[in-house]
Design a protein around this motif. Structure first.
Motif, short mmCIF file in Angstrom:
data_model
loop_
_atom_site.label_atom_id
_atom_site.label_comp_id
_atom_site.label_asym_id
_atom_site.label_seq_id
_atom_site.Cartn_x
_atom_site.Cartn_y
_atom_site.Cartn_z
N ALA A 290 0.95 -1.17 -0.07
CA ALA A 290 0.16 0.03 0.00
C ALA A 290 0.83 1.18 -0.16
N ARG A 291 1.82 1.18 0.70
CA ARG A 291 2.73 2.52 0.84
C ARG A 291 3.50 2.59 -0.57
N GLU A 292 3.88 1.57 -1.02
CA GLU A 292 4.66 1.46 -2.54
C GLU A 292 3.66 2.11 -3.48
N GLY A 293 2.26 1.66 -3.47
CA GLY A 293 1.02 1.95 -4.41
C GLY A 293 1.11 3.54 -4.39
N ILE A 294 1.00 4.12 -3.00
CA ILE A 294 0.64 5.67 -2.97
C ILE A 294 1.99 6.25 -3.35
N ALA A 295 3.23 5.87 -2.86
CA ALA A 295 4.29 6.57 -3.63
C ALA A 295 4.56 6.56 -4.89
N LYS A 296 4.17 5.59 -5.72
CA LYS A 296 4.22 5.87 -7.22
C LYS A 296 3.16 6.82 -7.55
N TYR A 297 1.87 6.87 -6.95
CA TYR A 297 1.00 8.06 -7.42
C TYR A 297 1.71 9.26 -7.05
N VAL A 298 2.38 9.36 -5.81
CA VAL A 298 2.98 10.79 -5.42
C VAL A 298 3.86 11.11 -6.57
N MET A 299 4.74 10.15 -7.10
CA MET A 299 5.71 10.51 -7.85
C MET A 299 5.40 11.13 -9.09
N GLU A 300 3.90 10.90 -9.59
CA GLU A 300 3.17 11.37 -10.60
C GLU A 300 2.90 12.93 -10.45
N VAL A 301 3.08 13.33 -9.56
CA VAL A 301 2.38 14.74 -9.46
C VAL A 301 3.60 15.58 -9.17
N ASP A 302 3.46 16.87 -9.85
CA ASP A 302 4.74 17.52 -9.67
C ASP A 302 4.87 18.36 -8.51
N PHE A 303 3.74 18.56 -7.75
CA PHE A 303 3.64 19.70 -6.74
C PHE A 303 3.71 18.77 -5.41
N LEU A 304 4.02 17.54 -5.39
CA LEU A 304 4.07 16.73 -4.33
C LEU A 304 5.56 16.46 -3.92
N HIS A 305 6.10 16.43 -2.85
CA HIS A 305 7.27 15.78 -2.50
C HIS A 305 7.37 14.96 -1.24
N LEU A 306 7.49 13.76 -1.53
CA LEU A 306 7.62 12.76 -0.60
C LEU A 306 8.75 12.78 0.09
N ILE A 307 8.49 13.13 1.80
CA ILE A 307 9.44 13.07 2.63
C ILE A 307 9.95 11.55 3.19
N ASP A 308 8.91 11.02 3.51
CA ASP A 308 9.14 9.56 4.18
C ASP A 308 7.78 8.78 4.08
N THR A 309 8.20 7.56 4.48
CA THR A 309 7.00 6.70 4.61
C THR A 309 7.25 6.07 6.10
N CYS A 310 6.09 5.36 6.62
CA CYS A 310 6.29 4.84 7.90
C CYS A 310 5.06 3.79 8.34
#
Length: 249
Positions: free
Chosen positions: A13-33
């Motif tokens: 689930a974390r991996e799936g949402i992280a991939k979506y985040v990478m598709e959006v230019d105004f989002l920056h993924l700091i971390d997952t937990c």
């Protein structure tokens, strides 16, 4: 750029949402937990604007986290359990995504987060005194009513009623209910235009039509004046404007 963190105990689930985040230019993924306990450690060290928060997590679930944290970032709940939707929105979450989450639904949710983040940033960045182009104070503000952002003009407010952690704003156009403490609203109202008349009521001074006994009349509404506030109300609202024989003697 919106700094975000993904909280979910399922690696896929974390991996799936992280991939979506990478598709959006105004989002920056700091971390997952995996849970909110780990999240609080991250928030102590970095600025976080947006959380993708699962509900069923070990050690502390997402709802428990939202109930105890003060001034949380924007929150988009991601869960397989639709039964928590009402409680989530009562805790002022921005959106509620049911797994499996499609990219289209994800994009609609983060666009909402972008718009809200823009409003927050604009409100926090008013030019200070001495700026080359100082803007006048805004004559309105926004509140969140369900999934909708409502624009409220100060001049339209008749009175405000508080009940626990909710307020109802009564205006010329209608009433609006939002998750907010009355005290917090009072701190952001112009004290020369609004007055507290009761532990549960704030009124617009220029909308007061009459005062009789322990009641204020605004249009067809009667608002109570508590004993603790009555003297202050009479002094500010009536005394300096009272015409009587003594004034003209």
């Amino acid at each position: 750029m919106i700094n975000c963190v993904i909280i979910d105990d399922e690696p896929l689930a974390r991996e799936g949402i992280a991939k979506y985040v990478m598709e959006v230019d105004f989002l920056h993924l700091i971390d997952t937990c995996e849970n909110p306990v780990e999240l609080m450690k991250i928030m102590d060290q970095q600025h976080v604007d947006l959380l993708f928060l699962d509900i069923q997590t070990p050690k502390m679930n997402g709802i428990e986290f939202l109930k105890i944290v003060q001034k949380p970032p924007m929150v988009i709940i991601t869960t397989a359990f639709p039964s928590y939707a009402l409680e989530g929105f009562q805790l002022n979450v921005l959106d509620y995504l049911i797994k499996p989450i499609t990219l289209d639904r994800f994009l609609r949710s983060v666009n909402k987060a972008r718009d809200y983040h823009h409003l927050l940033t604009k409100a926090a960045n008013h030019p200070g005194p001495g700026s080359a182009r100082e803007e006048p104070p805004a004559d309105y503000f926004f509140i969140k009513c369900g999934s909708k952002f409502e624009k409220i003009h100060f001049a339209d407010i008749l009175y405000v009623e508080g009940m626990q952690n909710y307020i109802t704003i009564y205006t010329r156009k209608g009433k609006y209910v939002t998750l907010l403490y009355l005290k917090h609203l009072e701190e952001n109202l112009d004290s020369s235009a609004f007055i507290r008349v009761h532990k549960s009521y704030i009124v617009s001074i220029d909308k007061i039509e009459a005062i009789e006994g322990n009641e204020i009349f605004i249009q067809s509404c009667r608002i109570p004046i508590s004993r603790n506030y009555r003297e202050q109300v009479i002094q500010r609202v009536v005394s300096n404007k009272l015409w009587d024989r003594i004034k003209f003697s």
